[in-house]
Design a protein around this motif. Structure first.
Motif, PDB file in Angstrom:
ATOM      1  N   LEU A  38       0.790  -1.308  -0.114  1.00 16.83           N
ATOM      2  CA  LEU A  38       0.016   0.105  -0.075  1.00 16.83           C
ATOM      3  C   LEU A  38       0.634   1.325   0.260  1.00 16.83           C
ATOM      4  CD1 LEU A  38      -3.011   1.097   0.263  1.00 16.83           C
ATOM      5  CD2 LEU A  38      -2.588   1.030   2.735  1.00 16.83           C
ATOM      6  N   ARG A  39       2.171   0.974   0.851  1.00 10.07           N
ATOM      7  CA  ARG A  39       2.929   2.561   0.600  1.00 10.07           C
ATOM      8  C   ARG A  39       4.311   2.169   0.137  1.00 10.07           C
ATOM      9  NH1 ARG A  39       2.278   3.708   7.108  1.00 10.07           N
ATOM     10  NH2 ARG A  39       3.397   5.542   6.513  1.00 10.07           N
ATOM     11  N   MET A  40       4.165   2.404  -0.981  1.00  6.47           N
ATOM     12  CA  MET A  40       5.592   2.492  -1.963  1.00  6.47           C
ATOM     13  C   MET A  40       6.259   3.582  -1.752  1.00  6.47           C
ATOM     14  SD  MET A  40       5.526  -0.746  -3.258  1.00  6.47           S
ATOM     15  CE  MET A  40       6.469  -0.670  -4.730  1.00  6.47           C
ATOM     16  N   PRO A  41       7.660   3.707  -1.865  1.00  5.77           N
ATOM     17  CA  PRO A  41       8.461   4.968  -1.439  1.00  5.77           C
ATOM     18  C   PRO A  41       7.920   6.259  -2.320  1.00  5.77           C
ATOM     19  CG  PRO A  41       9.806   3.118  -1.810  1.00  5.77           C
ATOM     20  CD  PRO A  41       8.530   2.697  -2.463  1.00  5.77           C
ATOM     21  N   ASP A  42       7.409   5.944  -3.466  1.00  2.00           N
ATOM     22  CA  ASP A  42       6.945   7.034  -4.473  1.00  2.00           C
ATOM     23  C   ASP A  42       5.666   7.574  -4.611  1.00  2.00           C
ATOM     24  OD1 ASP A  42       6.967   4.536  -5.757  1.00  2.00           O
ATOM     25  OD2 ASP A  42       7.269   5.342  -7.767  1.00  2.00           O
ATOM     26  N   MET A  43       5.044   6.823  -4.180  1.00  2.00           N
ATOM     27  CA  MET A  43       3.545   6.855  -4.351  1.00  2.00           C
ATOM     28  C   MET A  43       2.586   5.770  -3.494  1.00  2.00           C
ATOM     29  SD  MET A  43       2.387   5.283  -8.087  1.00  2.00           S
ATOM     30  CE  MET A  43       3.728   6.523  -9.201  1.00  2.00           C
ATOM     31  N   LEU A  44       1.112   6.329  -3.240  1.00  2.00           N
ATOM     32  CA  LEU A  44       0.476   5.435  -2.523  1.00  2.00           C
ATOM     33  C   LEU A  44      -0.236   4.446  -3.189  1.00  2.00           C
ATOM     34  CD1 LEU A  44      -0.907   7.822   0.291  1.00  2.00           C
ATOM     35  CD2 LEU A  44       0.774   5.911   0.715  1.00  2.00           C
TER      36      LEU A  44
ATOM     37  N   VAL B   5      -5.281  -6.176  -9.022  1.00  2.00           N
ATOM     38  CA  VAL B   5      -4.418  -5.768  -8.141  1.00  2.00           C
ATOM     39  C   VAL B   5      -4.877  -6.240  -6.788  1.00  2.00           C
ATOM     40  CG1 VAL B   5      -3.340  -3.584  -6.826  1.00  2.00           C
ATOM     41  CG2 VAL B   5      -3.850  -3.880  -9.419  1.00  2.00           C
ATOM     42  N   ILE B   6      -4.080  -6.858  -5.780  1.00  2.00           N
ATOM     43  CA  ILE B   6      -4.374  -7.064  -4.479  1.00  2.00           C
ATOM     44  C   ILE B   6      -3.376  -6.326  -3.686  1.00  2.00           C
ATOM     45  CG2 ILE B   6      -4.318  -8.808  -2.770  1.00  2.00           C
ATOM     46  CD1 ILE B   6      -4.865 -10.654  -4.706  1.00  2.00           C
ATOM     47  N   LEU B   7      -3.921  -5.516  -2.573  1.00  2.00           N
ATOM     48  CA  LEU B   7      -3.388  -4.633  -1.690  1.00  2.00           C
ATOM     49  C   LEU B   7      -2.806  -5.587  -0.714  1.00  2.00           C
ATOM     50  CD1 LEU B   7      -5.630  -1.820  -1.242  1.00  2.00           C
ATOM     51  CD2 LEU B   7      -3.725  -1.885  -2.746  1.00  2.00           C
ATOM     52  N   PHE B   8      -1.444  -5.312  -0.406  1.00  2.00           N
ATOM     53  CA  PHE B   8      -0.558  -6.273   0.652  1.00  2.00           C
ATOM     54  C   PHE B   8       0.069  -5.253   1.552  1.00  2.00           C
ATOM     55  CE2 PHE B   8       2.870  -9.278   1.446  1.00  2.00           C
ATOM     56  CZ  PHE B   8       2.186 -10.376   2.136  1.00  2.00           C
ATOM     57  N   THR B   9      -0.796  -5.032   2.557  1.00  2.00           N
ATOM     58  CA  THR B   9      -0.197  -4.035   3.742  1.00  2.00           C
ATOM     59  C   THR B   9      -0.273  -4.416   5.161  1.00  2.00           C
ATOM     60  OG1 THR B   9      -0.891  -1.906   4.312  1.00  2.00           O
ATOM     61  CG2 THR B   9      -2.561  -3.490   3.981  1.00  2.00           C
TER      62      THR B   9
ATOM     63  N   VAL C  86      -3.591  -8.681   4.828  1.00  3.62           N
ATOM     64  CA  VAL C  86      -2.455  -8.124   5.834  1.00  3.62           C
ATOM     65  C   VAL C  86      -1.317  -8.990   5.763  1.00  3.62           C
ATOM     66  CG1 VAL C  86      -2.479  -7.661   8.172  1.00  3.62           C
ATOM     67  CG2 VAL C  86      -4.539  -7.261   7.179  1.00  3.62           C
ATOM     68  N   LYS C  87      -0.144  -8.212   5.953  1.00  2.00           N
ATOM     69  CA  LYS C  87       0.774  -8.799   5.768  1.00  2.00           C
ATOM     70  C   LYS C  87       1.400 -10.183   6.337  1.00  2.00           C
ATOM     71  CE  LYS C  87       3.727  -5.252   3.203  1.00  2.00           C
ATOM     72  NZ  LYS C  87       4.904  -4.495   3.170  1.00  2.00           N
ATOM     73  N   ASP C  88       0.706 -10.238   7.752  1.00  3.54           N
ATOM     74  CA  ASP C  88       1.068 -11.237   8.701  1.00  3.54           C
ATOM     75  C   ASP C  88       0.044 -12.772   8.474  1.00  3.54           C
ATOM     76  OD1 ASP C  88      -1.188 -10.309   9.834  1.00  3.54           O
ATOM     77  OD2 ASP C  88      -0.489 -10.004  11.673  1.00  3.54           O
ATOM     78  N   VAL C  89      -0.699 -12.666   7.427  1.00  2.00           N
ATOM     79  CA  VAL C  89      -1.549 -13.944   6.943  1.00  2.00           C
ATOM     80  C   VAL C  89      -0.745 -14.950   7.144  1.00  2.00           C
ATOM     81  CG1 VAL C  89      -3.627 -12.586   6.287  1.00  2.00           C
ATOM     82  CG2 VAL C  89      -1.782 -13.464   4.692  1.00  2.00           C
TER      83      VAL C  89
ATOM     84  N   ALA D  38      -8.078 -10.823   3.478  1.00  4.69           N
ATOM     85  CA  ALA D  38      -7.478 -11.800   4.460  1.00  4.69           C
ATOM     86  C   ALA D  38      -6.515 -11.249   5.549  1.00  4.69           C
ATOM     87  CB  ALA D  38      -6.501 -12.480   3.612  1.00  4.69           C
ATOM     88  N   GLY D  39      -6.988 -11.637   6.688  1.00  3.73           N
ATOM     89  CA  GLY D  39      -6.438 -11.241   7.918  1.00  3.73           C
ATOM     90  C   GLY D  39      -7.151  -9.810   8.481  1.00  3.73           C
ATOM     91  N   ILE D  40      -8.257  -9.592   7.801  1.00  6.18           N
ATOM     92  CA  ILE D  40      -9.007  -8.228   8.374  1.00  6.18           C
ATOM     93  C   ILE D  40     -10.127  -8.720   9.106  1.00  6.18           C
ATOM     94  CG2 ILE D  40      -9.975  -6.017   7.595  1.00  6.18           C
ATOM     95  CD1 ILE D  40      -8.015  -6.110   5.277  1.00  6.18           C
ATOM     96  N   GLU D  41     -10.601  -8.102  10.352  1.00  2.00           N
ATOM     97  CA  GLU D  41     -11.510  -8.669  10.993  1.00  2.00           C
ATOM     98  C   GLU D  41     -12.899  -8.001  10.414  1.00  2.00           C
ATOM     99  OE1 GLU D  41     -11.153  -7.416  15.109  1.00  2.00           O
ATOM    100  OE2 GLU D  41      -9.600  -8.703  15.381  1.00  2.00           O
ATOM    101  N   THR D  42     -12.827  -6.891   9.742  1.00  2.00           N
ATOM    102  CA  THR D  42     -13.938  -6.102   9.255  1.00  2.00           C
ATOM    103  C   THR D  42     -13.821  -5.804   7.770  1.00  2.00           C
ATOM    104  OG1 THR D  42     -13.492  -3.925  10.190  1.00  2.00           O
ATOM    105  CG2 THR D  42     -14.974  -5.403  11.300  1.00  2.00           C
ATOM    106  N   ASP D  43     -14.495  -5.443   7.042  1.00  2.00           N
ATOM    107  CA  ASP D  43     -14.373  -5.014   5.412  1.00  2.00           C
ATOM    108  C   ASP D  43     -13.330  -3.886   5.601  1.00  2.00           C
ATOM    109  OD1 ASP D  43     -16.255  -2.534   4.405  1.00  2.00           O
ATOM    110  OD2 ASP D  43     -17.137  -3.856   5.847  1.00  2.00           O
ATOM    111  N   ALA D  44     -12.743  -3.476   4.417  1.00  2.00           N
ATOM    112  CA  ALA D  44     -11.777  -2.515   4.361  1.00  2.00           C
ATOM    113  C   ALA D  44     -12.605  -1.123   4.449  1.00  2.00           C
ATOM    114  CB  ALA D  44     -11.079  -2.374   3.081  1.00  2.00           C
TER     115      ALA D  44
END
Length: 214
Positions: free
Chosen positions: A62-68, A85-89, A110-113, A134-140
């Motif tokens: 989600l947070r790359m050095p040059d853009m979100l 695209v799947i956000l991995f954060t 979520v990165k710790d899944v 995945a790894g999120i208790e409620t929807d984004a």
């Protein structure tokens, strides 16, 4: 586990942390129908790599050095409309998650899944599902509404402009990108600075980082 198709799914991993790249590659290589075809360390590199490698999936930090994530997602899909695209954060409640989903991202992981959950999320997206988590208790969207912009009175348009300021864009560049007049952009920025308690762009960005908006 299968994808429901006989073909191999090509994955591009976009993350600026080498340990994440290594860990994800190791996890995905253990799944016969997944093939990691490339890596990217910045958003711009990810966009270029996707155009060159034509992956099926981009696993995007989600947070790359040059853009979100929202800008990277939009750039990826503009150049390669067929990819997903799947956000991995590590920050599922970050304010940019909802914006990235609105820009066309298909899900959030979520990165710790566990490896199985990551693979399952990829399988679902490949099979056409949207809003996969995945790894999120409620929807984004609900998480963002609870922790993100609403509680600070920042509108979606103001947040779009804030992200572009963080990317170093000038008022004229922001106006051109969003189809606004320069005076309108200036007005939005003035409102943003008031809401963030900042006197200038530098203070606004610092405050936004403190609040977890960037």
């Amino acid at each position: 586990m299968t994808t429901g198709t006989a073909r191999t799914v090509k994955v591009l991993v976009a993350d600026d942390h080498p340990v994440v790249l290594d860990g994800v590659t190791l996890a995905l290589q253990r799944t016969s129908w997944l093939d990691v075809v490339g890596y990217a360390r910045t958003g711009r590199d990810a966009i270029a790599a996707a155009a060159r490698l034509q992956p099926d999936i981009v696993l995007l930090d989600l947070r790359m050095p040059d853009m979100l994530g929202p800008e990277t997602t939009a750039g990826l899909l503009a150049g390669t409309p067929s990819l997903k695209v799947i956000l991995f954060t590590a920050y599922p409640d970050h304010a940019a998650v909802e914006a990235a989903l609105a820009a066309g991202a298909h899900g959030v992981v979520v990165k710790d899944v566990e490896r199985a959950d990551l693979v399952d999320a990829i399988r679902k997206v490949v099979n056409g599902e949207r809003g996969v988590t995945a790894g999120i208790e409620t929807d984004a969207g609900a998480v963002t509404a609870r922790h993100g912009l609403g509680g600070r009175g920042i509108t979606r348009r103001e947040y779009d402009i804030l992200r572009r300021v963080a990317m170093g864009q000038t008022n004229p560049e922001i106006a051109d990108a969003l189809g606004l007049t320069r005076n309108t952009v200036k007005t939005y920025l003035q409102r943003l600075m008031e809401k963030l308690g900042a006197r200038n762009r530098v203070e606004a960005l610092a405050r936004a980082h403190e609040l977890g908006l960037l």
